[in-house]
Design a protein around this motif. Sequence first.
Motif, short mmCIF file in Angstrom:
data_model
loop_
_atom_site.label_atom_id
_atom_site.label_comp_id
_atom_site.label_asym_id
_atom_site.label_seq_id
_atom_site.Cartn_x
_atom_site.Cartn_y
_atom_site.Cartn_z
N ARG A 98 -28.55 -20.45 21.28
CA ARG A 98 -29.30 -19.24 21.60
C ARG A 98 -28.30 -18.15 21.99
N LEU A 99 -28.52 -16.96 21.48
CA LEU A 99 -27.67 -15.82 21.81
C LEU A 99 -28.54 -14.77 22.48
N ASP A 100 -28.32 -14.52 23.76
CA ASP A 100 -28.99 -13.44 24.47
C ASP A 100 -28.09 -12.22 24.41
N LEU A 101 -28.65 -11.11 23.98
CA LEU A 101 -27.87 -9.91 23.73
C LEU A 101 -28.08 -8.88 24.83
N ALA A 102 -27.01 -8.22 25.23
CA ALA A 102 -27.07 -7.15 26.22
C ALA A 102 -26.16 -6.02 25.76
N PRO A 103 -26.56 -4.77 26.01
CA PRO A 103 -25.71 -3.64 25.59
C PRO A 103 -24.32 -3.74 26.22
N ALA A 104 -23.31 -3.40 25.42
CA ALA A 104 -21.93 -3.43 25.89
C ALA A 104 -21.10 -2.52 25.01
N PRO A 105 -20.06 -1.89 25.55
CA PRO A 105 -19.20 -1.03 24.71
C PRO A 105 -18.53 -1.85 23.62
N PRO A 106 -18.50 -1.37 22.38
CA PRO A 106 -17.79 -2.11 21.31
C PRO A 106 -16.31 -2.22 21.64
N PRO A 107 -15.66 -3.29 21.21
CA PRO A 107 -14.21 -3.40 21.43
C PRO A 107 -13.46 -2.38 20.59
N GLY A 108 -12.22 -2.14 20.96
CA GLY A 108 -11.43 -1.15 20.25
C GLY A 108 -11.16 -1.50 18.80
N ASN A 109 -11.18 -2.78 18.47
CA ASN A 109 -10.92 -3.22 17.10
C ASN A 109 -12.20 -3.52 16.32
N ALA A 110 -13.32 -2.93 16.75
CA ALA A 110 -14.62 -3.24 16.13
C ALA A 110 -14.61 -3.00 14.62
N ALA A 111 -14.07 -1.86 14.19
CA ALA A 111 -14.06 -1.55 12.75
C ALA A 111 -13.25 -2.59 11.98
N GLY A 112 -12.12 -3.00 12.55
CA GLY A 112 -11.30 -4.00 11.88
C GLY A 112 -11.98 -5.35 11.79
N GLU A 113 -12.73 -5.72 12.85
CA GLU A 113 -13.46 -6.99 12.84
C GLU A 113 -14.52 -6.99 11.74
N LEU A 114 -15.26 -5.89 11.64
CA LEU A 114 -16.30 -5.81 10.61
C LEU A 114 -15.69 -5.82 9.21
N GLU A 115 -14.54 -5.18 9.07
CA GLU A 115 -13.87 -5.18 7.77
C GLU A 115 -13.40 -6.59 7.40
N ALA A 116 -12.90 -7.32 8.39
CA ALA A 116 -12.45 -8.70 8.13
C ALA A 116 -13.61 -9.57 7.70
N ILE A 117 -14.77 -9.43 8.37
CA ILE A 117 -15.96 -10.20 7.97
C ILE A 117 -16.34 -9.89 6.53
N ALA A 118 -16.30 -8.61 6.18
CA ALA A 118 -16.71 -8.19 4.84
C ALA A 118 -15.75 -8.69 3.75
N HIS A 119 -14.46 -8.79 4.09
CA HIS A 119 -13.47 -9.12 3.06
C HIS A 119 -13.08 -10.59 3.05
N ARG A 120 -13.42 -11.35 4.09
CA ARG A 120 -13.05 -12.77 4.13
C ARG A 120 -13.67 -13.50 2.95
N CYS A 121 -12.90 -14.35 2.32
CA CYS A 121 -13.42 -15.18 1.23
C CYS A 121 -12.54 -16.42 1.11
N THR A 122 -13.02 -17.39 0.33
CA THR A 122 -12.23 -18.59 0.05
C THR A 122 -11.55 -18.38 -1.30
N ASP A 123 -10.28 -18.06 -1.25
CA ASP A 123 -9.51 -17.79 -2.47
C ASP A 123 -8.68 -19.03 -2.78
N ARG A 124 -9.16 -19.83 -3.73
CA ARG A 124 -8.52 -21.10 -4.06
C ARG A 124 -7.36 -20.96 -5.04
N ARG A 125 -7.06 -19.76 -5.46
CA ARG A 125 -5.94 -19.58 -6.37
C ARG A 125 -4.63 -20.00 -5.69
#
Length: 331
Positions: A98-125
Amino acid sequence: MSDTIHVPDRTMRRIVELATLAPSVHNTQPWRWRAADDRLELRADRRQQLPATDPTGRDLVISCGAALHQAEVAAAALGWRAYVDRFPDPSDPDLLARLDLAPAPPPGNAAGELEAIAHRCTDRRRFTSWPVPDERLDQLAHIASQWGTRAVALTGVSERFRAERLVLRATVLQQSVPAMALEEAAWRDRSRVDGIPGAVLPSSTATPRAHPHRFAGGDLEETGERTVEGSDGLIVLFDVHDDHHAWLRAGEGLSAMWLAATTAGLSVVPLSQVVELPETRVAFRHEVLGGLAHPLLLARVGWQAIGRGDLVRTPRRALEAVLDLDPGQVR
């Protein structure tokens, strides 16, 4: 959490959408989410379990742990801190968190974290021959360990040799078990929403019993002779326990390590087959970990060649198929 807090539905949807970009065994995506007010619940979706390869659900729970971590990271980046209660109901073992959510300031690296999630993949090459420095492997292992699992880079020649030999042994054994081989084949090009497309799998000139690759013979025009090359980095996630709690934490640690590797330009490929078979799992525990802990997942880490094109993205189940927005029923 306060009963007056209500997380907007669009935010809940976005958190789950990002969480479900997590890696999962055979891209089974074995998770189910429910959202209401300020709470998210993560459940195991047993319909997506692999009965031959993963009868205990180890891979399933590790996969869900990766999604849990990405939900935590996504929530933080969107301005919500997640307070996580793992296995909150002993009578309901498929309720993983269970995840209970509460408002909190985003971390300074928030944009980079979201970019990493979007670009992460399993590259078997095949990785380049340029080795990953031991210091960087140790750093990735440390990042994984910060999420409640334990991880260590295998840098010694003898332990690497034993690990590679056991991965090869596990891959050969799985191909010799009809139920496992058929299951693997069934999840290749399975559908438009799950499974692994042949378009992301390298071809291989290896003979079936020489240096076989899992999901060998894909559509990418690239050959490879070994599952693990000499220059690949190897990191093992392990615990003194081999239970659902350890598996979930291993998934969280894997995701944290993988996102950090993605940010650093590194590729990660899980080698779960070595822990899927009792024979090689027990041998790994004694021959590589000295009998002191249970291996939960082995991963190889390396650099992809500069200038390689992006892979086709692996499919994902529709958000409506994995998320219930059901106010009033979670509490």
